[in-house]
Design a protein around this motif. Structure first.
Motif: not given
Length: 271
Positions: A71, A67, A64, A87-88, A35, A80-81, A83-85
């Motif tokens: 995870l 992440w 993405s 956020a990215i 990354c 959680r997965v 939410a991270g996507l």
């Protein structure tokens, strides 16, 4: 002393947990390195509107996938997965807006280049007051007069010409392809593409002008170091003549490599 099967089982489980933790750490480090590498590689493209959308798209896709992969391997909850996507993707949108609002590259126009107040050792090439010195590979090419300086010529094709004015440095140039056709011209710093659609100009600051292809490979680079010194790099073609590549400290003509410095006083370099 003979250990019980239960104790042996607990020992094996503990070893496996340690191994899995270390494996997660190694995998996470590798993903983070990938990354960061993508970020560094695309960072220069983010400043230019013509590359910005593609650079952000590539970065968002790589981050993405990294992440999601990491995870998923850790059996993280799906919430959680997701939410991270999100956020990215949101971060990419915010970065695009910030760049659009606050990063404005200089336009392609006839504004003269301003001295960058950078010093450069020119060896024993003594230049008269007001004359220009072009740094071409390891060579120092000095124009004694205060007129136009065309420091080098590629076979029958002249290289870029420079004129120092009270407003700054003016650049004129013609770029050729392998057939000898003019593919671009620069007239008083204004870039004009004559053939094709794969070349473009960058004005990253008030002292630099560069022409690049679609892969951001350098075709021409001019930097006005100080009121008497110019740095020139690039890749120059002239019909069937071997390509000439000029770098910071060397010049390559076809397969011939030149790195021995020369001082040319009021004399054009011929390649």
């Amino acid at each position: 002393m003979h250990q019980s099967p239960a104790r042996n089982y607990l020992y094996i489980v503990e070893v496996m947990n340690i191994f899995m933790e270390r494996n997660d750490l190694v995998r996470g480090t590798v993903v983070l390195g990938i990354c960061l590498g993508v970020l560094v590689y695309n960072w220069g493209s983010l400043a230019w509107p013509m590359h910005r959308g593609m650079a952000l798209l590539v970065m968002t896709a790589v981050f993405s996938l990294a992440w999601f992969y990491e995870l998923t391997m850790r059996d993280a909850p799906i919430g959680r997965v997701l939410a991270g996507l999100l956020a990215i993707m949101g971060g990419a949108v915010v970065l695009w807006l910030a760049l659009a609002l606050f990063v404005h590259p200089l336009p392609n126009d006839s504004t003269p280049l301003l001295p960058a107040s950078e010093t450069m050792e020119v060896q024993s090439c003594a230049a008269p007051s007001g004359a220009l010195t072009a740094l071409v590979g390891a060579d120092r090419i000095v124009g004694r007069s205060k007129g136009v300086l065309t420091p080098f010529k590629i076979s029958g094709c002249p290289g870029p010409s420079f004129s120092a004015t009270p407003q700054g440095l003016v650049v004129d140039d013609f770029g050729y392809d392998g057939d000898g056709s003019v593919i671009f011209k620069i007239r008083r710093n204004l870039f004009d593409l004559m053939l094709g659609d794969y070349l473009h100009v960058h004005r990253p600051d008030r002292s630099t002008l560069g022409v690049y292809d679609r892969w951001e490979r350098e075709i021409l680079y001019v930097r006005y170091l100080n009121p008497g010194t110019i740095r020139v790099r690039g890749r120059f073609l002239c019909g069937d003549y071997p390509p000439v590549t000029i770098k910071e400290d060397s010049v390559t003509v076809g397969d011939t490599y030149f790195s021995q410095p020369s001082c040319l006083l009021d004399r054009q370099r011929r390649y």
